[in-house]
Design a protein around this motif. Structure first.
Motif, short mmCIF file in Angstrom:
data_model
loop_
_atom_site.label_atom_id
_atom_site.label_comp_id
_atom_site.label_asym_id
_atom_site.label_seq_id
_atom_site.Cartn_x
_atom_site.Cartn_y
_atom_site.Cartn_z
N TYR A 173 0.84 -1.20 0.00
CA TYR A 173 0.00 0.00 0.00
C TYR A 173 0.87 1.25 0.00
O TYR A 173 1.92 1.27 0.65
CB TYR A 173 -0.87 0.06 1.26
N TRP A 174 0.42 2.27 -0.68
CA TRP A 174 1.00 3.61 -0.57
C TRP A 174 -0.06 4.54 0.01
O TRP A 174 -1.20 4.58 -0.46
CB TRP A 174 1.43 4.15 -1.94
N TYR A 175 0.36 5.29 1.05
CA TYR A 175 -0.51 6.27 1.69
C TYR A 175 0.12 7.65 1.60
O TYR A 175 1.34 7.79 1.59
CB TYR A 175 -0.69 5.94 3.17
N GLN A 176 -0.73 8.66 1.60
CA GLN A 176 -0.30 10.05 1.72
C GLN A 176 -0.79 10.57 3.07
O GLN A 176 -1.97 10.45 3.39
CB GLN A 176 -0.89 10.89 0.60
N GLN A 177 0.14 11.13 3.87
CA GLN A 177 -0.24 11.70 5.16
C GLN A 177 0.11 13.19 5.17
O GLN A 177 1.28 13.55 5.28
CB GLN A 177 0.45 10.98 6.32
N ASN B 256 0.31 -8.65 -5.02
CA ASN B 256 1.39 -9.13 -5.89
C ASN B 256 1.74 -7.99 -6.86
O ASN B 256 2.01 -6.90 -6.39
CB ASN B 256 0.99 -10.43 -6.55
N ASN B 257 1.66 -8.16 -8.15
CA ASN B 257 2.01 -7.05 -9.02
C ASN B 257 0.79 -6.44 -9.71
O ASN B 257 0.93 -5.65 -10.65
CB ASN B 257 3.06 -7.45 -10.05
N GLY B 258 -0.41 -6.75 -9.21
CA GLY B 258 -1.63 -6.20 -9.78
C GLY B 258 -2.23 -5.13 -8.88
O GLY B 258 -2.14 -5.20 -7.66
N VAL B 259 -2.86 -4.13 -9.50
CA VAL B 259 -3.51 -3.05 -8.76
C VAL B 259 -4.89 -3.50 -8.29
O VAL B 259 -5.71 -3.96 -9.09
CB VAL B 259 -3.65 -1.79 -9.64
N VAL B 260 -5.13 -3.36 -6.98
CA VAL B 260 -6.43 -3.71 -6.40
C VAL B 260 -7.32 -2.48 -6.29
O VAL B 260 -8.51 -2.53 -6.57
CB VAL B 260 -6.24 -4.37 -5.02
N ASP B 261 -6.72 -1.36 -5.85
CA ASP B 261 -7.49 -0.14 -5.63
C ASP B 261 -6.60 1.06 -5.89
O ASP B 261 -5.59 1.22 -5.22
CB ASP B 261 -8.03 -0.12 -4.19
N LYS C 55 7.44 -7.34 -10.59
CA LYS C 55 7.82 -8.62 -10.01
C LYS C 55 7.18 -8.87 -8.64
O LYS C 55 7.60 -9.77 -7.92
CB LYS C 55 9.34 -8.75 -9.89
N GLY C 56 6.19 -8.03 -8.27
CA GLY C 56 5.45 -8.28 -7.05
C GLY C 56 6.22 -8.10 -5.77
O GLY C 56 5.80 -8.60 -4.72
#
Lengths: 114, 116
Positions: B33-37, B51-56, B71-72
């Motif tokens: 996950y990447w978050y912005q704070q 893995n290497n696919g975008v979920v959201d 490469k996940g």
């Protein structure tokens, strides 16, 4: 939509006294609730989570939290505060319905005074 | 067990410049996950990989932000061009599975970005 409210920006407590950091939530479906702590210039550290079962959850560093479904609350508590507990505390919620994101409150700064 | 690693820890750039952040999750964690704070706020999810696919990526400003997880394993988040309002701490997190909402996310130390 999911949301978390941490009604206090700042909580001050004397060392050795009990502390409470408040959190209320809104979510569709059953809630999964988390508490994290953030020290200066560091990432968030996981403290505890509620998924199901016993409403009182025990976590790291002597912290515990009580899930109250009727009041939609998940307050963080510790019986005896330490100066080293001074930090920023975040409550977060995720819905049991689907792959929804983890939604954080704006945080509560805890200051423990010696 | 090594935690989530991020670099750089601090970055200062001028508006309209580009910047990239790197994240290496906990070994064996499938979800990243990447978050912005933003200062004074809680973290906000930008993008989630399994893995290497975008979920959201519904909250990722795709006109200027991009992310990949080849490469996940490692991941890179890029901003091009940066705006003043992008000044924030960018947090990377990982979890073992991620397909379930009960999974605990473990966070890295973050990258503090200042846009002048």
């Amino acid at each position: 939509a999911q949301s978390v409210a941490q009604p206090e920006d700042q909580v001050n407590v004397a060392e050795g006294n009990p502390l409470t950091v408040k959190c209320t939530y809104s979510v569709s479906g059953n809630p999964y609730l988390f508490w994290y702590v953030q020290y200066p210039n560091r990432g968030l550290q996981f403290l505890l989570k509620y998924i199901t079962g016993d409403n009182l959850v025990k976590g790291s560093y002597g912290f515990e939290a009580e899930f109250n479904k009727s009041q939609t609350s998940f307050h963080l508590k510790k019986p005896s505060a330490l100066v080293s507990d001074s930090a920023l505390y975040f409550c977060a919620v995720r819905s049991s319905s689907g792959n929804t994101p983890l939604v954080f409150g704006k945080g509560t700064r805890l200051s423990v005074i010696a | 067990e090594a935690g989530v690693a991020q670099s750089p820890r601090y970055k200062i750039i001028e508006k309209r410049q580009s910047v990239a952040f790197w994240c290496n999750p906990i070994s064996g964690h499938a979800t990243l996950y990447w978050y912005q704070q933003i200062l004074g706020q809680g973290p906000k999810l930008l993008i989630q990989f399994q893995n290497n696919g975008v979920v959201d990526d519904s909250q990722l400003p795709k006109d200027r932000f991009s992310a990949e997880r080849l490469k996940g394993v490692d991941s890179t988040l890029k901003i091009q061009p940066a705006k003043l309002e992008d000044s924030a701490v960018y947090l990377c997190a990982s979890s073992l599975v991620g397909g379930t909402s009960t999974d605990t996310q473990y966070f890295g130390p973050g990258t503090r970005l200042t846009v002048l």
